[in-house]
Design a protein around this motif. Structure first.
Motif, PDB file in Angstrom:
ATOM      1  N   GLU A 171      16.733  14.288  48.384  1.00 58.56           N
ATOM      2  CA  GLU A 171      17.835  13.456  47.885  1.00 58.56           C
ATOM      3  C   GLU A 171      18.785  14.292  47.024  1.00 58.56           C
ATOM      4  OE1 GLU A 171      16.278  10.217  45.674  1.00 58.56           O
ATOM      5  OE2 GLU A 171      14.955   9.524  47.276  1.00 58.56           O
ATOM      6  N   PRO A 172      20.077  14.052  47.149  1.00 57.22           N
ATOM      7  CA  PRO A 172      21.023  14.780  46.297  1.00 57.22           C
ATOM      8  C   PRO A 172      20.924  14.325  44.850  1.00 57.22           C
ATOM      9  CG  PRO A 172      22.162  13.093  47.563  1.00 57.22           C
ATOM     10  CD  PRO A 172      20.750  13.133  48.081  1.00 57.22           C
ATOM     11  N   THR A 173      21.171  15.237  43.954  1.00 58.83           N
ATOM     12  CA  THR A 173      21.218  14.905  42.530  1.00 58.83           C
ATOM     13  C   THR A 173      22.235  15.832  41.870  1.00 58.83           C
ATOM     14  OG1 THR A 173      19.899  14.480  40.546  1.00 58.83           O
ATOM     15  CG2 THR A 173      19.283  16.412  41.840  1.00 58.83           C
ATOM     16  N   GLY A 174      22.164  15.972  40.575  1.00 62.87           N
ATOM     17  CA  GLY A 174      23.109  16.774  39.816  1.00 62.87           C
ATOM     18  C   GLY A 174      23.143  16.266  38.400  1.00 62.87           C
ATOM     19  N   PHE A 175      24.340  16.290  37.788  1.00 68.04           N
ATOM     20  CA  PHE A 175      24.449  15.742  36.434  1.00 68.04           C
ATOM     21  C   PHE A 175      24.937  14.300  36.514  1.00 68.04           C
ATOM     22  CE2 PHE A 175      28.861  17.027  37.024  1.00 68.04           C
ATOM     23  CZ  PHE A 175      29.581  16.070  36.325  1.00 68.04           C
ATOM     24  N   ALA A 176      24.522  13.505  35.549  1.00 66.45           N
ATOM     25  CA  ALA A 176      24.948  12.107  35.492  1.00 66.45           C
ATOM     26  C   ALA A 176      26.350  12.052  34.889  1.00 66.45           C
ATOM     27  CB  ALA A 176      23.969  11.292  34.658  1.00 66.45           C
ATOM     28  N   MET A 177      27.299  11.605  35.676  1.00 66.84           N
ATOM     29  CA  MET A 177      28.702  11.673  35.251  1.00 66.84           C
ATOM     30  C   MET A 177      28.953  10.938  33.939  1.00 66.84           C
ATOM     31  SD  MET A 177      32.023  10.975  37.578  1.00 66.84           S
ATOM     32  CE  MET A 177      33.677  11.173  36.940  1.00 66.84           C
ATOM     33  N   VAL A 178      28.361   9.760  33.787  1.00 63.08           N
ATOM     34  CA  VAL A 178      28.588   8.969  32.583  1.00 63.08           C
ATOM     35  C   VAL A 178      28.099   9.701  31.335  1.00 63.08           C
ATOM     36  CG1 VAL A 178      26.384   7.718  32.707  1.00 63.08           C
ATOM     37  CG2 VAL A 178      28.349   6.653  31.609  1.00 63.08           C
ATOM     38  N   GLU A 179      27.098  10.567  31.528  1.00 60.57           N
ATOM     39  CA  GLU A 179      26.531  11.280  30.379  1.00 60.57           C
ATOM     40  C   GLU A 179      27.376  12.479  29.962  1.00 60.57           C
ATOM     41  OE1 GLU A 179      22.397  12.018  31.240  1.00 60.57           O
ATOM     42  OE2 GLU A 179      22.159   9.965  31.952  1.00 60.57           O
ATOM     43  N   LEU A 180      28.371  12.812  30.770  1.00 59.83           N
ATOM     44  CA  LEU A 180      29.360  13.813  30.371  1.00 59.83           C
ATOM     45  C   LEU A 180      30.636  13.155  29.888  1.00 59.83           C
ATOM     46  CD1 LEU A 180      30.332  16.759  30.172  1.00 59.83           C
ATOM     47  CD2 LEU A 180      31.093  16.555  32.563  1.00 59.83           C
ATOM     48  N   THR A 181      31.132  12.173  30.635  1.00 62.86           N
ATOM     49  CA  THR A 181      32.434  11.599  30.302  1.00 62.86           C
ATOM     50  C   THR A 181      32.422  10.791  29.000  1.00 62.86           C
ATOM     51  OG1 THR A 181      32.050   9.616  31.656  1.00 62.86           O
ATOM     52  CG2 THR A 181      33.135  11.497  32.723  1.00 62.86           C
ATOM     53  N   HIS A 182      31.336  10.068  28.737  1.00 60.40           N
ATOM     54  CA  HIS A 182      31.318   9.247  27.529  1.00 60.40           C
ATOM     55  C   HIS A 182      31.327  10.094  26.257  1.00 60.40           C
ATOM     56  CE1 HIS A 182      30.579   4.933  28.991  1.00 60.40           C
ATOM     57  NE2 HIS A 182      30.954   5.662  30.032  1.00 60.40           N
ATOM     58  N   PRO A 183      30.497  11.138  26.150  1.00 57.77           N
ATOM     59  CA  PRO A 183      30.634  12.019  24.985  1.00 57.77           C
ATOM     60  C   PRO A 183      31.994  12.718  24.937  1.00 57.77           C
ATOM     61  CG  PRO A 183      28.476  12.272  25.956  1.00 57.77           C
ATOM     62  CD  PRO A 183      29.275  11.446  26.911  1.00 57.77           C
TER      63      PRO A 183
ATOM     64  N   HIS B  35      32.041  24.193  40.612  1.00 58.87           N
ATOM     65  CA  HIS B  35      31.932  22.728  40.596  1.00 58.87           C
ATOM     66  C   HIS B  35      30.461  22.300  40.647  1.00 58.87           C
ATOM     67  CE1 HIS B  35      32.906  18.588  40.962  1.00 58.87           C
ATOM     68  NE2 HIS B  35      34.177  18.819  41.235  1.00 58.87           N
ATOM     69  N   PRO B  36      29.964  21.665  39.602  1.00 63.66           N
ATOM     70  CA  PRO B  36      28.566  21.240  39.589  1.00 63.66           C
ATOM     71  C   PRO B  36      28.352  19.976  40.425  1.00 63.66           C
ATOM     72  CG  PRO B  36      29.626  20.545  37.570  1.00 63.66           C
ATOM     73  CD  PRO B  36      30.651  21.333  38.343  1.00 63.66           C
ATOM     74  N   PRO B  37      27.140  19.787  40.932  1.00 68.98           N
ATOM     75  CA  PRO B  37      26.849  18.569  41.692  1.00 68.98           C
ATOM     76  C   PRO B  37      26.807  17.352  40.778  1.00 68.98           C
ATOM     77  CG  PRO B  37      24.838  19.824  41.337  1.00 68.98           C
ATOM     78  CD  PRO B  37      25.962  20.669  40.815  1.00 68.98           C
ATOM     79  N   ILE B  38      27.311  16.234  41.273  1.00 69.38           N
ATOM     80  CA  ILE B  38      27.401  15.009  40.467  1.00 69.38           C
ATOM     81  C   ILE B  38      26.445  13.953  40.998  1.00 69.38           C
ATOM     82  CG2 ILE B  38      28.926  13.180  39.621  1.00 69.38           C
ATOM     83  CD1 ILE B  38      31.283  15.024  40.101  1.00 69.38           C
ATOM     84  N   ASP B  39      25.757  13.296  40.079  1.00 63.88           N
ATOM     85  CA  ASP B  39      24.906  12.159  40.415  1.00 63.88           C
ATOM     86  C   ASP B  39      25.414  10.952  39.630  1.00 63.88           C
ATOM     87  OD1 ASP B  39      22.887  10.768  41.613  1.00 63.88           O
ATOM     88  OD2 ASP B  39      21.243  11.879  40.696  1.00 63.88           O
ATOM     89  N   PHE B  40      25.039   9.770  40.070  1.00 66.58           N
ATOM     90  CA  PHE B  40      25.473   8.532  39.405  1.00 66.58           C
ATOM     91  C   PHE B  40      26.998   8.501  39.280  1.00 66.58           C
ATOM     92  CE2 PHE B  40      21.232   9.613  37.673  1.00 66.58           C
ATOM     93  CZ  PHE B  40      20.520   8.594  38.274  1.00 66.58           C
ATOM     94  N   PHE B  41      27.658   8.750  40.406  1.00 69.23           N
ATOM     95  CA  PHE B  41      29.122   8.787  40.460  1.00 69.23           C
ATOM     96  C   PHE B  41      29.631   7.356  40.567  1.00 69.23           C
ATOM     97  CE2 PHE B  41      33.156   9.213  42.781  1.00 69.23           C
ATOM     98  CZ  PHE B  41      33.791  10.149  41.980  1.00 69.23           C
ATOM     99  N   ASP B  42      29.948   6.765  39.423  1.00 64.24           N
ATOM    100  CA  ASP B  42      30.300   5.347  39.374  1.00 64.24           C
ATOM    101  C   ASP B  42      31.693   5.172  38.780  1.00 64.24           C
ATOM    102  OD1 ASP B  42      30.436   2.615  39.152  1.00 64.24           O
ATOM    103  OD2 ASP B  42      29.011   2.480  37.478  1.00 64.24           O
ATOM    104  N   LEU B  43      32.680   4.951  39.630  1.00 59.28           N
ATOM    105  CA  LEU B  43      34.048   4.788  39.143  1.00 59.28           C
ATOM    106  C   LEU B  43      34.336   3.364  38.681  1.00 59.28           C
ATOM    107  CD1 LEU B  43      36.156   7.033  41.529  1.00 59.28           C
ATOM    108  CD2 LEU B  43      35.075   7.589  39.342  1.00 59.28           C
TER     109      LEU B  43
ATOM    110  N   ASP C 141      32.786   2.347  36.181  1.00 62.56           N
ATOM    111  CA  ASP C 141      32.766   2.625  34.747  1.00 62.56           C
ATOM    112  C   ASP C 141      34.172   3.095  34.355  1.00 62.56           C
ATOM    113  OD1 ASP C 141      30.790   3.624  32.275  1.00 62.56           O
ATOM    114  OD2 ASP C 141      32.595   4.836  32.519  1.00 62.56           O
ATOM    115  N   PRO C 142      34.842   2.408  33.434  1.00 63.85           N
ATOM    116  CA  PRO C 142      36.244   2.728  33.152  1.00 63.85           C
ATOM    117  C   PRO C 142      36.455   4.129  32.590  1.00 63.85           C
ATOM    118  CG  PRO C 142      35.396   1.103  31.592  1.00 63.85           C
ATOM    119  CD  PRO C 142      34.374   1.238  32.665  1.00 63.85           C
ATOM    120  N   ILE C 143      35.500   4.638  31.829  1.00 62.83           N
ATOM    121  CA  ILE C 143      35.652   5.991  31.282  1.00 62.83           C
ATOM    122  C   ILE C 143      35.474   7.025  32.380  1.00 62.83           C
ATOM    123  CG2 ILE C 143      34.700   7.668  29.641  1.00 62.83           C
ATOM    124  CD1 ILE C 143      34.121   5.350  27.768  1.00 62.83           C
TER     125      ILE C 143
END
Length: 231
Positions: free
Chosen positions: A25-37, A57-65, A67-69
């Motif tokens: 399964e693909p994974t990477g960094f959790a986008m919300v855990e970068l954008t919110h801080p 470009h790092p791999p992204i996981d939990f890519f949820d747009l 989320d407004p941030i």
């Protein structure tokens, strides 16, 4: 907001690992855990730089747009460029930063703990009086982080991290190479768990950690509060 002159940038570190173990399964960094801080850092006027283990470009996981941030940052060209050209962690000078922040995502479980650059950045920033922070699976960076005297940074310190119970709930207990909370406790950390998926931020001196995605904003705020209090 005017950037305080005496505060160096915050270094934000994400994983470069794209596959969740043997699952395929693909994974990477959790986008919300970068954008919110990052949103908190921006609001405070403190610059931040993005680095990854391999750069680019790092791999992204939990890519949820939804989320407004996330959506705001994804449509921000400056952020997109910084992400696409993330710095190579091993090439950076830790003395250039006031704090380091490690975002989570399952990818961190495979490339943070044993990475020499991760360990060096943590040691050098912490021993220079800077802040070390992480959220969710980001504390994988702390698993083998030692100070110059050979002791584990987390020994006898209160920490929050993705719990074994949360790992079981997402059914990755047998996929990840180790259980993060258990391993940190083996290093002497004083784990401070909260119920699954609830916000939990723990500040122990200049070590700031959060349990899960819901804790990302709070970790960012705690970093800013401490930096601005010192300025």
């Amino acid at each position: 907001m005017t950037v305080p002159d005496n505060i160096k940038p915050i270094l934000c570190v994400v994983t470069s690992h794209p596959i969740r173990g043997d699952s395929g399964e693909p994974t990477g960094f959790a986008m919300v855990e970068l954008t919110h801080p990052l949103a908190v850092f921006r609001e405070a006027g403190i610059p931040a730089e993005i680095a990854s283990i391999r750069g680019g470009h790092p791999p992204i996981d939990f890519f949820d747009l939804k989320d407004p941030i996330n959506d705001r940052f994804w449509h921000d060209q400056e952020f997109r460029d910084a992400l696409a050209h993330s710095l190579i962690l091993g090439e950076l000078d830790p003395s250039s930063y006031s704090a380091v922040f490690f975002a989570g995502g399952h990818g961190t479980m495979w490339d943070f703990a044993d990475n020499v650059a991760v360990q060096r950045v943590i040691r050098d920033i912490y021993e220079a009086g800077g802040i070390v922070s992480a959220v969710c699976h980001g504390p994988a960076a702390l698993v083998n982080a030692r100070l110059s005297d050979g002791s584990y940074l987390v020994a006898a310190k209160k920490v929050a991290t993705f719990t074994d119970e949360e790992e079981a709930e997402v059914k990755y207990t047998k996929v990840v190479p180790y259980l993060l909370a258990t391993t940190l406790k083996e290093r002497g950390a004083l784990h401070q768990p909260a119920p699954n998926w609830t916000e939990k931020v723990v500040v122990d001196g200049r070590l700031i950690t959060g349990q899960n995605p819901a804790s990302a904003h709070g970790v960012g705020q705690a970093v800013v509060d401490q930096l601005t209090a010192k300025s």
